[in-house]
Each structure stands twice: as C-alpha cells, then as structure tokens.
Design an enzyme around this catalytic site. Structure first.
Site, PDB file in Angstrom:
ATOM      1  CG  HIS A  17      -0.411  -0.119   2.522  1.00 16.31           C
ATOM      2  ND1 HIS A  17       0.412   0.849   3.041  1.00 16.31           N
ATOM      3  CD2 HIS A  17      -0.533  -1.065   3.486  1.00 16.31           C
ATOM      4  CE1 HIS A  17       0.770   0.514   4.267  1.00 16.31           C
ATOM      5  NE2 HIS A  17       0.224  -0.659   4.562  1.00 16.31           N
ATOM      6  CG  HIS A  20       4.084  -1.355   2.415  1.00 15.35           C
ATOM      7  ND1 HIS A  20       2.916  -1.985   2.049  1.00 15.35           N
ATOM      8  CD2 HIS A  20       4.278  -1.678   3.719  1.00 15.35           C
ATOM      9  CE1 HIS A  20       2.438  -2.664   3.071  1.00 15.35           C
ATOM     10  NE2 HIS A  20       3.239  -2.494   4.099  1.00 15.35           N
ATOM     11  CB  CYS A 125       0.653  -7.524  19.845  1.00 13.98           C
ATOM     12  SG  CYS A 125      -0.317  -6.936  18.431  1.00 13.98           S
ATOM     13  CB  CYS A 128       3.239  -5.519  17.483  1.00 16.98           C
ATOM     14  SG  CYS A 128       2.129  -4.198  17.914  1.00 16.98           S
ATOM     15  CB  CYS A 142      -2.134  -4.380  20.833  1.00 16.85           C
ATOM     16  SG  CYS A 142      -1.092  -3.446  19.692  1.00 16.85           S
ATOM     17  CG  HIS A 145      -2.045  -3.891  15.675  1.00 19.46           C
ATOM     18  ND1 HIS A 145      -0.782  -3.872  16.197  1.00 19.46           N
ATOM     19  CD2 HIS A 145      -1.921  -3.652  14.350  1.00 19.46           C
ATOM     20  CE1 HIS A 145       0.089  -3.644  15.221  1.00 19.46           C
ATOM     21  NE2 HIS A 145      -0.569  -3.507  14.097  1.00 19.46           N
ATOM     22  CE  LYS A 305      -2.240   1.728  12.392  1.00 19.21           C
ATOM     23  NZ  LYS A 305      -1.750   1.018  13.525  1.00 19.21           N
ATOM     24  CE  LYS A 308      -5.613  -7.158   5.788  1.00 19.17           C
ATOM     25  NZ  LYS A 308      -5.260  -8.525   5.408  1.00 19.17           N
TER      26      LYS A 308
HETATM   27  N1  MSP Z   1       8.609  -6.499   8.532  1.00 14.09           N
HETATM   28  C1  MSP Z   1       8.784  -5.380   9.378  1.00 14.09           C
HETATM   29  C2  MSP Z   1      10.080  -4.655   9.061  1.00 14.09           C
HETATM   30  C3  MSP Z   1      11.327  -5.483   9.162  1.00 14.09           C
HETATM   31  S1  MSP Z   1      12.730  -4.589   8.700  1.00 14.09           S
HETATM   32  C4  MSP Z   1      14.018  -5.495   9.168  1.00 14.09           C
HETATM   33  C5  MSP Z   1       7.618  -4.414   9.198  1.00 14.09           C
HETATM   34  N2  MSP Z   1       6.922  -4.513   8.060  1.00 14.09           N
HETATM   35  S2  MSP Z   1       5.671  -3.603   7.664  1.00 14.09           S
HETATM   36  O1  MSP Z   1       5.140  -4.167   6.454  1.00 14.09           O
HETATM   37  O2  MSP Z   1       4.774  -3.461   8.752  1.00 14.09           O
HETATM   38  O3  MSP Z   1       6.258  -2.220   7.278  1.00 14.09           O
HETATM   39  C6  MSP Z   1       6.390  -1.165   8.197  1.00 14.09           C
HETATM   40  C7  MSP Z   1       6.950   0.012   7.440  1.00 14.09           C
HETATM   41  O4  MSP Z   1       6.082   0.359   6.337  1.00 14.09           O
HETATM   42  C8  MSP Z   1       7.074   1.307   8.230  1.00 14.09           C
HETATM   43  O5  MSP Z   1       8.234   1.360   9.035  1.00 14.09           O
HETATM   44  C9  MSP Z   1       7.117   2.296   7.082  1.00 14.09           C
HETATM   45  O6  MSP Z   1       8.365   2.218   6.457  1.00 14.09           O
HETATM   46  C10 MSP Z   1       6.067   1.762   6.133  1.00 14.09           C
HETATM   47  N3  MSP Z   1       4.719   2.256   6.430  1.00 14.09           N
HETATM   48  C11 MSP Z   1       3.600   1.494   6.546  1.00 14.09           C
HETATM   49  N4  MSP Z   1       2.529   2.312   6.748  1.00 14.09           N
HETATM   50  C12 MSP Z   1       2.924   3.592   6.779  1.00 14.09           C
HETATM   51  C13 MSP Z   1       2.254   4.816   7.021  1.00 14.09           C
HETATM   52  N5  MSP Z   1       0.956   4.893   7.196  1.00 14.09           N
HETATM   53  N6  MSP Z   1       3.026   5.930   7.104  1.00 14.09           N
HETATM   54  C14 MSP Z   1       4.387   5.893   6.961  1.00 14.09           C
HETATM   55  N7  MSP Z   1       5.032   4.749   6.740  1.00 14.09           N
HETATM   56  C15 MSP Z   1       4.345   3.583   6.567  1.00 14.09           C
HETATM   57  O7  MSP Z   1       7.416  -3.600  10.075  1.00 14.09           O
END
Ligand code: MSP
Length: 519
Positions: A17, A20, A125, A128, A142, A145, A305, A308
């Site tokens: 999304h 990412h 969690c 998380c 949590c 979440h 936020k 889904k």
């Molecule tokens: N798999 C772990 C990361 C492991 S790294 C060794 C993880 N994955 S995640 O899919 O949850 O991705 C989190 C990251 O996605 C955040 O740190 C950020 O880079 C990005 N983001 C996801 N949603 C976001 C927002 N709403 N706003 C900003 N960044 C976002 O955690």
C-alpha cells in the site's frame, strides 16, 4: 564513494500500500540522488516472510505459506517496478541463502555465550510481532492494533541485549566511539536515548510453538524470532557470511565492500528494533553498526490510520492511475515534511497536482518549448548565461543539500519556487513582445530559460526520473540524463561547464508532461 541504503523489508501479510510505497520511494530518491553524483550505490528492499502473522495470513487465504509468500512477494516486486524503484537487489527471508546466513550468525552468538535458554511468560501481539509490557496495554489491548495480546509461556532462547546498554549509549553519544552511529531526526535520537537510559532487558529470540520460521541451528525444536530473522536481511543480502571470500583473499567480499549500511530508512514504528536491537546484535557478532538510522513519520488517510478493517487502504496503483508514476512519487513526498506525521486525502493531492505539476512545472516546460519552436526555429541558441542561470543554479544547489539530509519536502518546495521564478522571468521578459520589438534579444532570454530547465531536470531526476528525462530530451539533450549528470554534478561548482543543451540542438515541440486533472 559508495552508498548503501535500505528500506524495511515489508510483511507479506498484505499487498503493498502507499505506506510501504512512501518509504520505498524516499529510499529510491536517496539512491538516485547518490548515483546522479557518480557514487556507487547499493539499494536494498525486500519482504519479511516468516512469523505468526504471515502463517495466519497464509491460513486465512487457504494457501501453503511458501506459495502464499511467493505470490505476495511477486506483487511487491511488480509494484516497485511500476513505481520506478531502482533497487539493486530484492531480499526475501524465505530464500535459502538468507536462512543459512541467519543460522550462521546465531550460531556465532551462541558460541560467544550471548544466547541462553530461559522460561518466558509474556503478552504477545501478533500484529506487532512483539511482546508488549503491561504498562503499554490500553484496556488490556494492544495500543496500535486494538486486539488482545496472546498469553505466551514457554522455554525460549534469549539474547543478552542488556549487556549492550552502556556500549549503545556510548556509541550514540560519542562521535569518537568506533561504533558511533546516528539516529535522525534529532527527536528520535532523544527518544531512543531516553528509553535506553531507563533500562534494557534481554529479549527472547526464538519460539517453541511456531513452525513457520528459521530453525535455531543447535535446537531444531525452536524457530528464530521473526524480527531477528528480518534484521539480518541487511547483511545476508550482501552474501553474509561470505565463506568464499574468506578463502579467496584478497578478493573483497560484498559484505566487506558494502557493510556497514550508510542509511536504514523506516517509519518510527520500527525504530527501536533498528536503533537498539540491531546494533546490539552486530556488536555482539563483532560487526560494524549502520552509520545512520532515519525514522520518518506516519501518515493517515483522511485523518484515519490506514487499515483493512476500516477499508481505507490505498494501493499504489490507485494513485498512479490518477497522477501517473512521477506524479505519485512527487505528491507523496511533497505533501508534508519527511520526519513529521501527516495526512493525505485524494482531494489535497489533486489540488497540489494541478497547482504545482500541471500549472507550474508542466506549463513552464511546454511554453518554453513552444516559444523556442516558434521564435528560434526550434534551435538552442549560443550560450549567453545571464544572471538568472547562476541564480537558479545556486538555488538548486540548496535542493541537493536538502536531498542529502532527506528534506524532500523542502527540496520540492524549493524546486517549485524555482519553476515559479522562471515563469515570472518569462512574464517580465515577455518573449512574445520581444519577437515584435527587439527580436535580437530573444536568443539570450530563451537560451537562459533553456539552461534553467536543464538544471531543473537534473535536480528533479531523483524524484521524477521519467519526467526529468522527458524535459531533458525535449530541450535538445541527447542520451540519458543519468549518464551526463554525474559528470557534471561530481565536479566542484566553480569548475563545471555551463549548464544547458549544446547550441544548435533541436528543441522538440511540447507534449504535456502533467495533463491537468478534470474536476
Ligand atoms: N517487517 C517489518 C520490518 C522489518 S525490517 C528489518 C515491518 N513490516 S511492515 O510491512 O509493517 O512495514 C512497516 C513500514 O512500512 C514502516 O516502518 C514504514 O516504512 C512503512 N509504512 C507502513 N505504513 C505507513 C504509514 N501509514 N506511514 C508511513 N510509513 C508507513 O514492520
């Protein structure tokens, strides 16, 4: 100079999304900006594919975990290709080489007695993928979440994280420490340091009850905690442990060549893992720590936020359909300062697109091309380099400095102001009037403006690679911007040749760069 930049590896429990995409685009801009200056870059992204969350997602989709991971990882790769992400490698934690690397690393720590076995009870969690402390819970749930954590009691392996509290504080606060590293922006540095000063407990690094993970090498009844598995991607992607190069000296291995990373980029949600646990693991293994960890803010969509359950998750292609790839890359980084929290709504992005991309920048390029075509038979005039060129170059140098410090919002604001000034210059010089009253002044005015556009294209290239190349070609340059630019940018400013396409080249008639959106 070499530069190693990473994004987090994203969980495959969901499709990509714009959250990412946000971090990945930012890392791509950094990678492209360094390449543009002639640096050697290694840009890494990938997917995090183990753990309870992924096992559950695969079960929900009624797919075998590996097949499920393959499908979603392919989706991430496809989306990043569409978005013009220039990663040099894509790491997946289910790859055999990664799993071997993780096992070698853990075995090393075990032999150094940084790992011990103990009974653990805690509240976990799954969303998380971490244990929560009692005082973190809100009404027993949590805080992020809003789900109850699972009670967990089993024998696990622990990493002696507590042994690294003092060394980490020292490394963060003393720039003469051989392991010195920085956390940015500064408020994040203070936040981590503040927490570190309070306490640092050992952490469980294995699970007895979860099959979907990398087996602990000396005890195959346990699997590696997903976060330990995930953090190691930053070195396994380089080929850690690089057995071959140890025999093959003096061949420099990829780990020696690229490690430590220059920049780990992420949002603040996962800063603690990167700023504390990861450097501690590396210190324990006797490896250098990353140089810089930058945690940007979190954004909401229409004040909420993305989730889904709420159903407001925006996929990158929704923005691409509306704004194009370059428009999407631009808008995500131009909406609010990198490092702060922010909010997106489709309506504000549309307004910004029309104002800054369609009306300002796109219109500037097209009116210049039209005028050169009309008044100068489409030919780039001889170099005149009036004061506006120097002024624009100076202002764009500040954009370079902003890229260096990840101030994308400031960089884009400055670029847009430069485009404004060039538009104003055209208004005051009024080539359409000169054409009637003093046509001999036309080449100097339009030549200057072409040189300004050349500079603009160059500094826009990390953000909008395709649009920048289109401008480049339109104003008469041949070949690829990314080949010419490093030769120019890598020279000291006072020794650079004058910017701009060579005289005599043909400026092409305009094609709309950023078509205006209808309402
Ligand atoms: N798999 C772990 C990361 C492991 S790294 C060794 C993880 N994955 S995640 O899919 O949850 O991705 C989190 C990251 O996605 C955040 O740190 C950020 O880079 C990005 N983001 C996801 N949603 C976001 C927002 N709403 N706003 C900003 N960044 C976002 O955690």
């Amino acid at each position: 100079m070499k530069y190693y930049v990473t994004t987090p590896i994203y969980y495959v429990n969901d499709v990509p999304h714009i959250g990412h995409a946000y971090t990945t685009i930012a890392a791509d801009v950094v990678a492209r900006w360094h390449r543009l200056q002639g640096h050697e870059v290694f840009f890494l992204t990938g997917t995090d594919e183990h753990g309870a969350k992924i096992a559950q997602a695969a079960a929900t989709h009624q797919e075998p975990p590996q097949g499920y991971c393959d499908r979603i990882a392919a989706q991430f790769q496809a989306d990043w290709r569409t978005l013009g992400i220039s990663n040099d490698f894509f790491i997946r934690t289910t790859a055999t080489a990664h799993q071997r690397g993780v096992q070698t690393f853990l075995q090393g720590l075990y032999e150094k007695q940084y790992i011990y076995k103990a009974r653990y009870t805690g509240k976990y969690c799954v969303s998380c993928e971490r244990f929560l402390l009692d005082d973190e819970l809100v009404d027993g749930l949590c805080p992020d979440h809003r789900i109850p954590p699972q009670e967990h009691a089993e024998e696990n392996y622990f990493f002696r994280l507590s042994a690294f509290r003092e060394p980490l504080i020292h490394a963060l606060t003393n720039d003469r420490d051989p392991h010195h590293f920085t956390i940015a922006p500064p408020e994040r540095h203070h936040e981590v340091l503040g927490k570190l000063k309070v306490a640092l407990a050992d952490i469980s690094i294995s699970r007895a009850s979860l099959a979907w993970g990398i087996p602990i090498p000396w005890d195959s009844s346990q699997t590696t905690y997903v976060w330990i598995d995930a953090l190691l991607n930053y070195i396994t992607a380089l080929g850690y442990p690089d057995e071959r190069s140890r025999i093959d000296r003096p061949v420099v291995s990829n780990v020696e060549r690229w490690w430590p990373a220059d920049l780990h980029l992420m949002a603040k949600d996962i800063l603690w893992f990167h700023a504390v646990i990861w450097p501690a693991l590396l210190l324990a293994a006797g490896l250098p720590v990353p140089r810089k960890i930058f945690a940007h803010g979190f954004f909401t969509v229409n004040g909420q936020k993305m989730s889904k359950t709420i159903g407001n998750v925006i996929r990158p292609e929704e923005l691409i359909q509306r704004f194009g790839v370059d428009g999407t890359r631009y808008l995500l980084l131009a909406a609010f300062p990198f490092g702060s929290d922010g909010d997106f709504s489709l309506a504000t992005l549309e307004t910004m697109y029309n104002a800054t991309l369609a009306n300002n920048l796109g219109n500037l390029v097209s009116r210049v091309a039209t005028m050169v075509d009309k008044y100068l038979q489409g030919r780039v005039p001889e170099n005149a380099a009036g004061p506006i060129v120097g002024e624009v170059e100076r202002r764009l140098r500040a954009v370079g400095a902003a890229f260096d410090t990840l101030k994308f919002f400031e960089a884009l604001t400055a670029i847009s102001q430069v485009a404004d000034s060039i538009n104003q210059y055209l208004e005051t010089q009024a080539p359409w009037r000169l054409a009637k009253e003093s046509p001999d002044r036309l080449p100097a005015v339009l030549g200057d403006v072409l040189r300004c556009l050349w500079l603009l294209a160059l500094y826009l290239a990390p953000i909008m690679p395709t649009a920048a190349q289109t401008i480049w070609t339109q104003i008469g340059e041949e070949g690829h911007l990314t080949e010419t630019a490093p030769r120019w940018l890598s020279q000291p400013p006072d020794r650079r040749p004058p910017p701009g396409p060579p005289a005599g080249r043909i400026v092409r008639p305009p094609s709309p760069l950023f078509p205006r959106l209808g309402t």
